[in-house]
Design a protein around this motif. Structure first.
Motif, PDB file in Angstrom:
ATOM      1  N   PHE A   1       0.804  -1.222  -0.111  1.00  0.00           N
ATOM      2  CA  PHE A   1       0.094  -0.047   0.067  1.00  0.00           C
ATOM      3  C   PHE A   1       0.918   1.269   0.097  1.00  0.00           C
ATOM      4  O   PHE A   1       0.545   2.082  -0.727  1.00  0.00           O
ATOM      5  CB  PHE A   1      -0.851  -0.069   1.049  1.00  0.00           C
ATOM      6  N   GLU A   2       1.885   1.204   0.909  1.00  0.00           N
ATOM      7  CA  GLU A   2       2.885   2.623   0.931  1.00  0.00           C
ATOM      8  C   GLU A   2       3.452   2.760  -0.290  1.00  0.00           C
ATOM      9  O   GLU A   2       3.428   3.710  -0.918  1.00  0.00           O
ATOM     10  CB  GLU A   2       3.629   2.404   2.069  1.00  0.00           C
ATOM     11  N   ALA A   3       3.937   1.646  -1.072  1.00  0.00           N
ATOM     12  CA  ALA A   3       4.606   1.753  -2.308  1.00  0.00           C
ATOM     13  C   ALA A   3       3.521   2.221  -3.421  1.00  0.00           C
ATOM     14  O   ALA A   3       4.051   3.216  -4.189  1.00  0.00           O
ATOM     15  CB  ALA A   3       5.329   0.451  -2.585  1.00  0.00           C
ATOM     16  N   LEU A   4       2.493   1.885  -3.353  1.00  0.00           N
ATOM     17  CA  LEU A   4       1.498   2.125  -4.631  1.00  0.00           C
ATOM     18  C   LEU A   4       0.978   3.510  -4.281  1.00  0.00           C
ATOM     19  O   LEU A   4       0.721   4.269  -4.989  1.00  0.00           O
ATOM     20  CB  LEU A   4       0.389   1.069  -4.644  1.00  0.00           C
TER      21      LEU A   4
ATOM     22  N   VAL B   1       2.835  10.005  -9.537  1.00  0.00           N
ATOM     23  CA  VAL B   1       2.271  10.124 -10.800  1.00  0.00           C
ATOM     24  C   VAL B   1       1.438  11.349 -10.949  1.00  0.00           C
ATOM     25  O   VAL B   1       1.491  12.308 -12.007  1.00  0.00           O
ATOM     26  CB  VAL B   1       1.669   8.943 -11.412  1.00  0.00           C
ATOM     27  N   ASP B   2       0.395  11.221  -9.949  1.00  0.00           N
ATOM     28  CA  ASP B   2      -0.386  12.551  -9.968  1.00  0.00           C
ATOM     29  C   ASP B   2       0.075  13.945 -10.239  1.00  0.00           C
ATOM     30  O   ASP B   2      -0.119  14.804 -10.871  1.00  0.00           O
ATOM     31  CB  ASP B   2      -1.397  12.477  -8.881  1.00  0.00           C
ATOM     32  N   LYS B   3       1.506  14.070  -9.093  1.00  0.00           N
ATOM     33  CA  LYS B   3       2.172  15.296  -9.165  1.00  0.00           C
ATOM     34  C   LYS B   3       2.543  15.604 -10.566  1.00  0.00           C
ATOM     35  O   LYS B   3       2.641  16.827 -11.031  1.00  0.00           O
ATOM     36  CB  LYS B   3       3.097  15.143  -8.230  1.00  0.00           C
TER      37      LYS B   3
ATOM     38  N   VAL C   1       5.044   9.204 -21.264  1.00  0.00           N
ATOM     39  CA  VAL C   1       4.190   8.903 -19.950  1.00  0.00           C
ATOM     40  C   VAL C   1       4.623   7.636 -19.564  1.00  0.00           C
ATOM     41  O   VAL C   1       4.891   7.178 -18.328  1.00  0.00           O
ATOM     42  CB  VAL C   1       2.700   8.972 -20.031  1.00  0.00           C
ATOM     43  N   GLU C   2       4.655   6.460 -20.373  1.00  0.00           N
ATOM     44  CA  GLU C   2       5.083   4.930 -20.336  1.00  0.00           C
ATOM     45  C   GLU C   2       6.478   5.015 -19.539  1.00  0.00           C
ATOM     46  O   GLU C   2       6.595   4.238 -18.428  1.00  0.00           O
ATOM     47  CB  GLU C   2       4.948   4.170 -21.565  1.00  0.00           C
ATOM     48  N   ARG C   3       7.413   5.681 -20.131  1.00  0.00           N
ATOM     49  CA  ARG C   3       8.969   5.726 -19.526  1.00  0.00           C
ATOM     50  C   ARG C   3       8.769   6.519 -18.059  1.00  0.00           C
ATOM     51  O   ARG C   3       9.469   5.959 -17.168  1.00  0.00           O
ATOM     52  CB  ARG C   3       9.590   6.484 -20.447  1.00  0.00           C
ATOM     53  N   LEU C   4       8.074   7.519 -18.021  1.00  0.00           N
ATOM     54  CA  LEU C   4       7.916   8.182 -16.692  1.00  0.00           C
ATOM     55  C   LEU C   4       7.260   7.447 -15.612  1.00  0.00           C
ATOM     56  O   LEU C   4       7.924   7.194 -14.443  1.00  0.00           O
ATOM     57  CB  LEU C   4       7.077   9.634 -16.998  1.00  0.00           C
ATOM     58  N   VAL C   5       6.268   6.878 -15.983  1.00  0.00           N
ATOM     59  CA  VAL C   5       5.744   5.796 -15.001  1.00  0.00           C
ATOM     60  C   VAL C   5       6.485   4.800 -14.602  1.00  0.00           C
ATOM     61  O   VAL C   5       6.552   4.460 -13.177  1.00  0.00           O
ATOM     62  CB  VAL C   5       4.197   5.506 -15.578  1.00  0.00           C
TER      63      VAL C   5
ATOM     64  N   ILE D   1       9.895   2.152 -10.743  1.00  0.00           N
ATOM     65  CA  ILE D   1      11.329   1.607 -10.000  1.00  0.00           C
ATOM     66  C   ILE D   1      11.678   2.257  -9.013  1.00  0.00           C
ATOM     67  O   ILE D   1      12.230   1.752  -7.961  1.00  0.00           O
ATOM     68  CB  ILE D   1      12.246   1.731 -11.418  1.00  0.00           C
ATOM     69  N   ASN D   2      11.722   3.633  -8.996  1.00  0.00           N
ATOM     70  CA  ASN D   2      12.138   4.516  -7.694  1.00  0.00           C
ATOM     71  C   ASN D   2      11.243   4.187  -6.642  1.00  0.00           C
ATOM     72  O   ASN D   2      11.897   4.181  -5.543  1.00  0.00           O
ATOM     73  CB  ASN D   2      12.212   5.993  -8.164  1.00  0.00           C
ATOM     74  N   GLN D   3       9.984   4.171  -6.741  1.00  0.00           N
ATOM     75  CA  GLN D   3       9.092   3.978  -5.696  1.00  0.00           C
ATOM     76  C   GLN D   3       9.291   2.519  -5.041  1.00  0.00           C
ATOM     77  O   GLN D   3       9.521   2.408  -3.728  1.00  0.00           O
ATOM     78  CB  GLN D   3       7.514   3.959  -5.779  1.00  0.00           C
TER      79      GLN D   3
END
Length: 94
Positions: A51-54, A61-63, A78-82, A87-89
């Motif tokens: 939950f914390e990761a998602l 993503v919203d930001k 957007v695909e690359r950004l997400v 990965i970072n999260q």
């Protein structure tokens, strides 16, 4: 007796889905991802960590999208950004 138990279980599932949706600010995509990843119990040992990761991913993503709504016009970007944000999260949560 058996039918009553089945009925209680059936009634419980929509409530659990609503509660999960609420956790993700009613963004059904994240609730579905959460449920599917929890079904794959080898992926995570803690529902709280997931939950914390998602939730962190959703916030990031919203930001990004709120800062520049035109991003949505470039699907590849957007695909690359997400993917980068995912990965970072998940690296942070380990």
């Amino acid at each position: 007796m058996c039918c009553k138990l089945r009925s209680l279980n059936i009634d419980r599932i929509p409530l659990e889905n609503q509660l999960l949706n609420a956790k993700y600010d009613y963004d059904a995509k994240y609730a579905r991802v959460h449920k599917r990843l929890m079904e794959k119990d080898t992926l995570t040992d803690s529902e709280r960590k997931l939950f914390e990761a998602l939730k962190g991913l959703k916030t990031a993503v919203d930001k990004e999208i709120l800062q520049n709504a035109k991003l949505l016009e470039n699907e590849r970007y957007v695909e690359r950004l997400v993917m980068r944000l995912v990965i970072n999260q998940f690296k942070k949560e380990q």
